[in-house]
Scaffold this active site. Structure first.
Site, PDB file in Angstrom:
ATOM      1  N   ASP A  49      20.654  22.409  42.068  1.00  0.00           N
ATOM      2  CA  ASP A  49      20.888  21.221  41.261  1.00  0.00           C
ATOM      3  C   ASP A  49      20.749  20.004  42.154  1.00  0.00           C
ATOM      4  O   ASP A  49      20.972  20.090  43.354  1.00  0.00           O
ATOM      5  CB  ASP A  49      22.317  21.223  40.716  1.00  0.00           C
ATOM      6  CG  ASP A  49      22.458  22.140  39.525  1.00  0.00           C
ATOM      7  OD1 ASP A  49      21.416  22.511  38.947  1.00  0.00           O
ATOM      8  OD2 ASP A  49      23.588  22.488  39.196  1.00  0.00           O
ATOM      9  N   SER A  53      25.723   9.214  25.497  1.00  0.00           N
ATOM     10  CA  SER A  53      27.111   9.193  25.047  1.00  0.00           C
ATOM     11  C   SER A  53      27.389   7.805  24.479  1.00  0.00           C
ATOM     12  O   SER A  53      26.616   6.874  24.694  1.00  0.00           O
ATOM     13  CB  SER A  53      28.039   9.490  26.220  1.00  0.00           C
ATOM     14  OG  SER A  53      27.882   8.529  27.235  1.00  0.00           O
ATOM     15  N   ALA A 103      24.646  17.771  28.138  1.00  0.00           N
ATOM     16  CA  ALA A 103      23.431  17.920  28.937  1.00  0.00           C
ATOM     17  C   ALA A 103      22.196  17.972  28.045  1.00  0.00           C
ATOM     18  O   ALA A 103      21.092  17.653  28.475  1.00  0.00           O
ATOM     19  CB  ALA A 103      23.524  19.174  29.792  1.00  0.00           C
ATOM     20  N   LYS A 121      24.683   4.894  25.548  1.00  0.00           N
ATOM     21  CA  LYS A 121      24.036   4.783  26.853  1.00  0.00           C
ATOM     22  C   LYS A 121      23.507   6.171  27.149  1.00  0.00           C
ATOM     23  O   LYS A 121      24.069   7.182  26.678  1.00  0.00           O
ATOM     24  CB  LYS A 121      25.032   4.336  27.929  1.00  0.00           C
ATOM     25  CG  LYS A 121      26.142   5.347  28.185  1.00  0.00           C
ATOM     26  CD  LYS A 121      26.913   5.012  29.437  1.00  0.00           C
ATOM     27  CE  LYS A 121      27.863   6.132  29.832  1.00  0.00           C
ATOM     28  NZ  LYS A 121      28.972   6.348  28.903  1.00  0.00           N
ATOM     29  N   THR A 136      21.886  16.279  24.900  1.00  0.00           N
ATOM     30  CA  THR A 136      21.582  14.974  24.306  1.00  0.00           C
ATOM     31  C   THR A 136      21.369  13.895  25.365  1.00  0.00           C
ATOM     32  O   THR A 136      20.649  12.942  25.150  1.00  0.00           O
ATOM     33  CB  THR A 136      22.736  14.502  23.399  1.00  0.00           C
ATOM     34  OG1 THR A 136      23.923  14.415  24.194  1.00  0.00           O
ATOM     35  CG2 THR A 136      22.973  15.492  22.269  1.00  0.00           C
TER      36      THR A 136
HETATM   37  N1  LIG Z   1      28.262  10.122  30.948  1.00  0.00           N
HETATM   38  C1  LIG Z   1      26.992  10.016  30.610  1.00  0.00           C
HETATM   39  N2  LIG Z   1      26.642   9.376  29.492  1.00  0.00           N
HETATM   40  C2  LIG Z   1      25.359   9.262  29.151  1.00  0.00           C
HETATM   41  N3  LIG Z   1      24.351   9.752  29.840  1.00  0.00           N
HETATM   42  C3  LIG Z   1      24.618  10.399  30.971  1.00  0.00           C
HETATM   43  C4  LIG Z   1      25.960  10.557  31.413  1.00  0.00           C
HETATM   44  N4  LIG Z   1      25.932  11.261  32.556  1.00  0.00           N
HETATM   45  C5  LIG Z   1      24.651  11.507  32.795  1.00  0.00           C
HETATM   46  N5  LIG Z   1      23.848  10.999  31.860  1.00  0.00           N
HETATM   47  C6  LIG Z   1      22.394  11.102  31.776  1.00  0.00           C
HETATM   48  O1  LIG Z   1      22.046  12.446  31.512  1.00  0.00           O
HETATM   49  C7  LIG Z   1      21.207  12.964  32.526  1.00  0.00           C
HETATM   50  C8  LIG Z   1      21.506  14.384  32.757  1.00  0.00           C
HETATM   51  O2  LIG Z   1      22.792  14.532  33.314  1.00  0.00           O
HETATM   52  P1  LIG Z   1      23.292  15.917  33.836  1.00  0.00           P
HETATM   53  O3  LIG Z   1      24.611  15.707  34.441  1.00  0.00           O
HETATM   54  O4  LIG Z   1      23.132  16.930  32.795  1.00  0.00           O
HETATM   55  O5  LIG Z   1      22.230  16.283  34.912  1.00  0.00           O
HETATM   56  P2  LIG Z   1      22.108  15.710  36.358  1.00  0.00           P
HETATM   57  O6  LIG Z   1      23.486  15.613  36.877  1.00  0.00           O
HETATM   58  O7  LIG Z   1      21.273  14.488  36.391  1.00  0.00           O
HETATM   59  O8  LIG Z   1      21.293  16.797  37.053  1.00  0.00           O
HETATM   60  P3  LIG Z   1      21.843  18.045  37.812  1.00  0.00           P
HETATM   61  O9  LIG Z   1      21.274  19.174  37.053  1.00  0.00           O
HETATM   62  O10 LIG Z   1      21.280  17.872  39.171  1.00  0.00           O
HETATM   63  O11 LIG Z   1      23.339  18.003  37.781  1.00  0.00           O
HETATM   64  C9  LIG Z   1      21.468  12.081  33.727  1.00  0.00           C
HETATM   65  O12 LIG Z   1      20.382  12.036  34.583  1.00  0.00           O
HETATM   66  C10 LIG Z   1      21.725  10.733  33.098  1.00  0.00           C
HETATM   67  O13 LIG Z   1      20.506  10.094  32.800  1.00  0.00           O
END
Ligand SMILES: Nc1ncnc2c1ncn2[C@@H]1O[C@H](COP(=O)(O)OP(=O)(O)OP(=O)(O)O)[C@@H](O)[C@H]1O
Ligand SMILES: [K+]
Ligand SMILES: [Mg+2]
Length: 679
Positions: free
Chosen positions: A306, A382, A377, A394, A379
């Site tokens: 990750d 939030s 993850a 956002k 959508t």
């Molecule tokens: N609290 C949040 N509210 C809205 N969008 C978010 C939020 N946190 C993350 N995101 C968006 O969603 C995407 C995916 O987040 P997610 O945590 O699933 O994966 P990641 O942390 O970027 O990747 P990894 O798989 O390396 O953990 C992020 O890159 C960001 O653009």
């Protein structure tokens, strides 16, 4: 390496226990599981008989002392091999004992269907029961929190004293029996029956109760057995040949020769090497569900990692709010704050903190009647649907783009440029929208952990391909991937992407390792050849994985691979050494044996050993003591250096192959000198 669970590696108790078990293991019914040493034991019984009835075994009464001596050396040889195994097992058992102390009977507050509470013993709990755990309580069984949030002291299992926060829902809802609630109270649904808990499985694992020979070990044992059979045939045919040239060879000498030739060194150390490898993983606070998993780690070709939290620190914090499309900074900041009021992710909280620090305030009643849209993850967005109908969101660039388009809105011209700026810095841009209008960007900053570049370099040197998987946008992913030096990356990944990559790699004949903590990760963890689940993760992830990291440190997979490699290398190195040794012994002692009666052979007798008898005794003594001499290497593992498999093979052949050829000549000569000076 951090060592949290302190266990003495070589306490008096462990050594004494191992000595005792070396004798217990002499039982032929146990011994046959180690075919090479079993042959030595059978040989020992024959030489014992030859000591008592020499004439039936081609010896004379003059040779009774010699026969007895050989019997004794063979006995010691078997004991040494047993000791190696018993020592390795003993260390595992010592760890299991510390774990067992954690597992005590506690009283549980069982919540009955009418809501009343009944005190029951933890051993009486069944899967599905719901228990109440309050501050000060020991959690009575493994389970999932179904209500509440609590700080939990998991030091009993992880050795880590800082409490962890666990809460219902999401990826941090699982609790382990034996850990302690420090504050607040939770309702826990029991997920396992008595005797099947995580702690039970851990204990069984380190005790070796479930230890089965790994496929590699079985394959190697087959090779060793084949070699043994070949040498039995070789030695047996020596007898008629010797007779033909009128050389008398007794059964005892033939058996001594046989034992020198068969791979006793590796035969004696093989299981100790395997057990010690598992043990090293355990000492590193990783519980492997099988020896096979540890070995697979050593054979890994591809590693999935990750981005957030593994390669980067993962505490992605809001660093700035950037307006686009002519909006004001105050506007983006305000709506970024509103969208995050109910967002409990670290990202969400950091946005609230930063906006408040900038002095932004929201009306007190803003949350009244508002609908919360939680981040997932899938959508990647939030936000809130406010009572007055305003929709605030956002989220990631791709998802927000989709969303705005689906609402019939359009994107400001300067959005892409601003997104790129953040992405090129390795940051994560979150786009803020109100209804269908994009207001600006939240800059989430994250940094690559120090030393990651070095680690990836090492992985490349080992010939391992690294693939970074992230939900982030392609540009941020690319920046981080390049900076950290991973070989490949997958951006905007969906949970099913991981399993697809694993399948793709496996279809190409590669072995794949990955880490994970979420329920989302469970299928991929199960599919991977090495799946390392975080202890902080869900029960589903832990059950699907074949290893669990008690410290929940995702980068540990790199160390686990190194330990696996070291295990395979140690086995390979000692096998090479053992076989080279046997070949050398053959050339060292056969001329000495035959030259006694056939002087023409004397030119081959380069060792110039004092007598044929001394030659045989010296070789056999060398053959026995080499086992305890190599026990420390079997336990510790050979020194590990990251390099490609081919380079390693060459290096090992040089050191252990050549070393194995030379060592017996020196060792046997020395022992011969000592023997001849005594007699
Ligand atoms: N609290 C949040 N509210 C809205 N969008 C978010 C939020 N946190 C993350 N995101 C968006 O969603 C995407 C995916 O987040 P997610 O945590 O699933 O994966 P990641 O942390 O970027 O990747 P990894 O798989 O390396 O953990 C992020 O890159 C960001 O653009
Ligand atoms: K041998
Ligand atoms: Mg994440």
């Amino acid at each position: 390496m951090k060592r949290k669970r302190e266990i003495k590696t070589m306490s008096r108790e462990i050594v004494l226990g191992a000595i005792k078990n070396s004798f217990v293991k002499l039982n032929p019914l146990k011994m046959y599981k180690n075919p090479v040493m079993f042959v030595v034991e059978v040989g020992m019984f024959i030489t014992l008989l030859a000591t008592i009835f020499p004439t039936y075994f081609g010896s004379t009464y003059d040779e009774v002392g010699y026969n007895a001596l050989i019997t004794f050396i063979l006995f010691v040889t078997v004991l040494f091999a047993n000791f190696a195994e018993a020592l390795a097992e003993g260390r595992g058992k010592a760890q299991a004992d510390t774990l067992k102390k954690t597992k005590k009977e506690t009283m549980a507050k069982l919540i009955k269907s009418d809501g009343s509470i009944k005190m029951v013993k933890s051993s009486e709990l069944k899967k599905g029961d719901i228990v109440l755990c309050e501050a000060g309580d020991i959690i009575p069984a493994d389970g999932e929190i179904i209500e509440g949030l609590a700080a939990i002291d998991e030091s009993a299992i992880t050795g880590e004293s800082a409490p962890v926060i666990k809460e219902a829902g999401g990826d941090f809802s699982s609790v382990t029996g034996g850990t302690k609630v420090i504050s607040d109270s939770i309702k826990v649904q029991v997920t396992v029956d008595e005797g099947e808990s995580f702690l039970d499985r851990m204990i069984k694992m380190v005790e070796g109760a479930k230890r089965q020979k790994s496929p590699n070990e079985i394959a190697l044992t087959t090779v060793l057995v084949s070699l043994t059979i070949i040498f039995i045939i070789v030695v047996m045919t020596l007898y008629p040949m010797a007779k033909f040239v009128h050389v008398r060879i007794s059964a005892t000498t033939l058996i001594a020769l046989l034992v020198c030739l068969i791979p006793t060194t590796i035969g004696g150390l093989l299981s100790a090497i395997g057990i010690a490898g598992m043990d090293r993983v355990t000492r590193f606070n990783v519980i492997a569900m099988s020896g096979k998993a540890v070995e697979a780690a050593g054979d890994i070709d591809t590693m999935l990692l990750d981005k957030t939290g593994t390669i980067t620190f993962g505490n992605r914090l809001a660093a700035d709010f950037i307006p686009v499309g002519g909006h004001k900074k105050e506007e983006v900041t305000y709506y970024a704050l509103v969208s995050s009021l109910k967002d409990l992710t670290p990202e969400g909280r950091s946005i609230v903190d930063l906006a408040k620090k900038m002095g932004v305030k929201v009306p007190e009643d803003i949350l009244d009647g508002a609908e919360v849209i939680e981040f997932t993850a899938e959508t990647r967005m939030s936000g809130l649907n406010l009572k007055d109908g305003t929709i605030v969101r956002k989220g990631s660039y791709d998802k927000v783009k989709e969303y705005v388009k689906s609402q019939g809105g359009s994107l400001p011209d300067d959005l892409e440029k601003e997104v790129e700026k953040i992405a090129l810095l390795g940051g994560t841009p979150l786009i803020v929208v109100k209804d269908k209008e994009v207001l600006g960007i939240i800059y989430l900053k994250d940094t690559i952990k120090p030393g990651m570049k070095e680690r990836f370099k090492q992985l490349r040197a080992m010939g391992i391909k690294t693939i970074m998987v992230t939900g982030d946008n392609p540009l941020t992913a690319k920046t981080i991937a390049e900076e950290a030096g991973v070989d490949e990356f997958i951006a905007e990944s969906k949970p099913e992407d991981k399993i697809n990559v694993i399948k793709r790699e496996q279809a190409a004949g590669r072995l794949v390792a990955m880490t994970g903590d979420g329920t989302n990760d469970a299928p991929a963890l199960a599919q991977a050849d090495v799946g390392l689940a975080m202890n902080s993760g869900t029960m589903a992830a832990k059950e699907a994985a074949n290893m669990v990291d008690l410290d929940s440190d995702p980068t540990k997979i790199i160390e686990v691979v190194a330990i696996g490699k070291q295990l395979l290398m140690t086995r390979g190195a000692l096998t090479t050494f053992s076989i080279a040794n046997d070949v050398a012994k053959y050339f060292a002692i056969l001329p000495a044996i035959i030259s006694g009666t056939l002087p023409s052979i004397r030119v081959l007798d380069i060792m110039k050993l004092s007598s044929p008898t001394s030659a045989i005794l010296s070789a056999l003594i060398f053959n026995a003591i080499i086992i305890p001499i190599l026990i420390p290497i079997a336990m510790r593992g050979v020194k590990y250096r990251p390099m490609s498999a081919n380079a390693l093979l060459l290096r090992n052949l040089l050191i252990y192959g050549l070393g194995g050829l030379i060592a017996p000549f020196i060792g046997i000569k020395l022992i011969d000198l000592i023997i001849s000076s005594i007699f």
